[in-house]
Design a protein around this motif. Structure first.
Motif, PDB file in Angstrom:
ATOM      1  N   SER A  35      19.243  35.837 105.576  1.00  0.00           N
ATOM      2  CA  SER A  35      19.698  36.199 106.912  1.00  0.00           C
ATOM      3  C   SER A  35      20.326  35.007 107.615  1.00  0.00           C
ATOM      4  CB  SER A  35      18.521  36.748 107.729  1.00  0.00           C
ATOM      5  OG  SER A  35      18.933  37.124 109.021  1.00  0.00           O
ATOM      6  N   LYS A  36      19.700  33.841 107.468  1.00  0.00           N
ATOM      7  CA  LYS A  36      20.239  32.621 108.079  1.00  0.00           C
ATOM      8  C   LYS A  36      21.548  32.191 107.419  1.00  0.00           C
ATOM      9  CE  LYS A  36      15.764  30.791 109.624  1.00  0.00           C
ATOM     10  NZ  LYS A  36      14.746  29.724 109.448  1.00  0.00           N
ATOM     11  N   ALA A  37      21.645  32.429 106.105  1.00  0.00           N
ATOM     12  CA  ALA A  37      22.846  32.041 105.370  1.00  0.00           C
ATOM     13  C   ALA A  37      24.007  32.998 105.631  1.00  0.00           C
ATOM     14  CB  ALA A  37      22.548  31.984 103.879  1.00  0.00           C
ATOM     15  N   GLY A  38      23.715  34.213 106.086  1.00  0.00           N
ATOM     16  CA  GLY A  38      24.765  35.187 106.352  1.00  0.00           C
ATOM     17  C   GLY A  38      25.216  35.954 105.127  1.00  0.00           C
ATOM     18  N   GLN A  39      24.596  35.749 103.998  1.00  0.00           N
ATOM     19  CA  GLN A  39      24.909  36.498 102.792  1.00  0.00           C
ATOM     20  C   GLN A  39      23.882  36.179 101.713  1.00  0.00           C
ATOM     21  OE1 GLN A  39      28.790  34.174 102.331  1.00  0.00           O
ATOM     22  NE2 GLN A  39      28.303  34.597 100.187  1.00  0.00           N
ATOM     23  N   VAL A  40      23.877  36.991 100.672  1.00  0.00           N
ATOM     24  CA  VAL A  40      22.963  36.745  99.563  1.00  0.00           C
ATOM     25  C   VAL A  40      23.720  35.983  98.481  1.00  0.00           C
ATOM     26  CG1 VAL A  40      21.689  38.855 100.067  1.00  0.00           C
ATOM     27  CG2 VAL A  40      23.488  38.890  98.339  1.00  0.00           C
ATOM     28  N   GLN A 206      21.789  43.220 110.371  1.00  0.00           N
ATOM     29  CA  GLN A 206      22.192  43.115 108.973  1.00  0.00           C
ATOM     30  C   GLN A 206      22.848  41.753 108.698  1.00  0.00           C
ATOM     31  OE1 GLN A 206      24.206  46.487 107.314  1.00  0.00           O
ATOM     32  NE2 GLN A 206      22.826  47.963 108.248  1.00  0.00           N
ATOM     33  N   HIS A 207      22.165  40.712 109.146  1.00  0.00           N
ATOM     34  CA  HIS A 207      22.754  39.372 109.078  1.00  0.00           C
ATOM     35  C   HIS A 207      22.986  38.873 107.661  1.00  0.00           C
ATOM     36  CE1 HIS A 207      20.884  38.829 113.303  1.00  0.00           C
ATOM     37  NE2 HIS A 207      22.166  39.112 113.418  1.00  0.00           N
ATOM     38  N   SER A 208      22.198  39.321 106.704  1.00  0.00           N
ATOM     39  CA  SER A 208      22.360  38.807 105.350  1.00  0.00           C
ATOM     40  C   SER A 208      23.411  39.571 104.554  1.00  0.00           C
ATOM     41  CB  SER A 208      21.021  38.837 104.604  1.00  0.00           C
ATOM     42  OG  SER A 208      20.457  40.121 104.624  1.00  0.00           O
ATOM     43  N   SER A 209      23.989  40.596 105.144  1.00  0.00           N
ATOM     44  CA  SER A 209      25.059  41.346 104.494  1.00  0.00           C
ATOM     45  C   SER A 209      26.405  40.770 104.918  1.00  0.00           C
ATOM     46  CB  SER A 209      24.975  42.826 104.886  1.00  0.00           C
ATOM     47  OG  SER A 209      26.054  43.547 104.347  1.00  0.00           O
ATOM     48  N   ASP A 210      27.128  40.188 103.973  1.00  0.00           N
ATOM     49  CA  ASP A 210      28.405  39.571 104.319  1.00  0.00           C
ATOM     50  C   ASP A 210      29.435  40.652 104.666  1.00  0.00           C
ATOM     51  OD1 ASP A 210      28.063  39.935 101.385  1.00  0.00           O
ATOM     52  OD2 ASP A 210      30.175  39.362 101.291  1.00  0.00           O
TER      53      ASP A 210
END
Length: 379
Positions: A35-40, A206-210
């Motif tokens: 989530s902090k990174a903004g994507q998996v 949905q912060h971790s979904s780019d």
């Protein structure tokens, strides 16, 4: 979540157990980090491919297991229920892959589908444009023939998997004067000159979904990258949208169920005025109302799912499945947060993430208002 549903058989239950274990091991522990990174990370896609949870509906010749859409639903339900969000697996498996499988040439299928099944290639689809929203007929991105290549120009926005994708199916105008009858679907690989990713969009949930803006500046792609027939793209979109909307309904139901389950645990443990919150009649009534809505929702969803695997779910049915379940999810999640009191507003509590993550469900895939319009036209 309802453990035994008539729409699934014993093999599906075994598959569900394997999928849940995968998410609990490979995704849930990393939710905050992603989530902090903004994507998996791409490594997750590779692991998902190894676990057999990417594109399970593909025939074995393309790396799938030849299952029906129910396997996709199990994957989506478990991802939503385990709070293993991030990678838009449903976009990749439920939306992108079917366009290639149903309408793509043998060359496109052989080049792309096996790599989608392993996670070596991540797919995206680009329909929405700045200023058009749900109005797909208003798109301005064009693809003009130049020799044996299409030259693509335009921009797209709100594209899931936009940062991670290796290719994107672009909906564009190949005949600017023909309205919906001038739309085509073209595969654009991410390494082509003139293709550019914009910023990873900053969303409220949905912060971790780019999710990205994509730009196409004189991007040349071979004519063989056309999916199906030229100017038939809008028809293909209309044929596939019921499944896309059903996938959103599946995610809505699982997300609402998860919000209810964690809230039930909370109200049994949290005390106010010397007794558990569940001891208050208002709490019991609210929980009873939500439990009833969930039971109704699962029954309706499974009815739609049964129709879909028989090839009987039409545009109206897809629209109704998305409209009712996502609106219900909104009501349930909001009430669950309310029952958490001030703690529901704290990011460290899971219910807060359900509240923000679920809000877009009534927007993407066609807004609730568009769903009502589509249903209303059939009456």
């Amino acid at each position: 979540m309802l453990a035994k549903r008539a729409v699934y058989d014993e093999e599906h239950h075994i598959f569900r157990d394997a999928v849940r274990k995968f998410y609990e091991t490979e995704a849930t522990p990393h939710a905050e980090e992603w989530s902090k990174a903004g994507q998996v990370p791409r490594t997750f896609w590779n692991r998902a491919g190894e676990a057999g949870i990417l594109c399970p509906q593909l025939p074995e010749e393309y790396g799938g297991v030849g299952g029906d859409y129910r396997l996709n639903c199990i994957i989506n339900e478990e991802q939503a229920y385990c709070r293993a969000g991030g990678a838009a697996l449903a976009v990749h498996s439920d939306i992108v892959a079917p366009y290639l499988l149903e309408y793509g040439s043998d060359d496109l299928k052989e080049r792309i589908l096996p790599k989608m099944a392993t996670g070596k290639m991540v797919g995206a689809i680009a329909m929405t444009e700045p200023g058009t929203g749900s109005d797909l007929q208003g798109m301005k991105t064009t693809a003009k023939m130049d020799g044996n290549h299409y030259v693509v120009n335009g921009s797209k926005t709100f594209i899931s998997n936009g940062q991670n994708c290796d290719f994107v199916i672009v909906a564009c105008k190949t005949d600017s004067n023909a309205g919906a009858h001038g739309v085509s679907l073209i595969v654009v690989e991410a390494d082509r000159e003139g293709f550019r990713r914009g910023r990873n969009l900053d969303k409220i949930g949905q912060h971790s979904s780019d999710t990205s803006e994509l730009f196409f500046d004189e991007v040349r792609v071979p004519a063989t990258n056309l999916i199906g027939q030229e100017n038939a793209g809008f028809m293909y979109l209309m044929q596939q949208l019921p499944q896309e909307r059903l996938s959103i309904a599946v995610i809505a139901m699982a997300g609402a169920q998860r919000a209810f389950d964690i809230t039930l645990d909370y109200v049994k443990q949290r005390e106010a005025f010397g007794k558990p919150i569940m001891a208050f009649q208002n709490t019991r009534f609210k929980m009873a109302e939500m439990k009833t809505e969930l039971e109704v929702g699962w029954a309706f969803l499974d009815q739609c799912l049964s129709r879909h695997i028989k090839g009987e779910l039409d545009a109206q049915g897809g629209a109704m499945s998305k409209l009712w379940t996502t609106e219900m999810q909104g009501r349930v999640v909001d009430q669950c947060l309310q029952l958490h009191g001030g703690y529901g507003f704290m990011s460290e509590y899971e219910i807060a993430h359900h509240f923000t993550d679920s809000r877009v469900q009534r927007i993407y895939g066609g807004t609730s208002e568009i769903m009502k319009e589509l249903i209303g036209r059939t009456l």
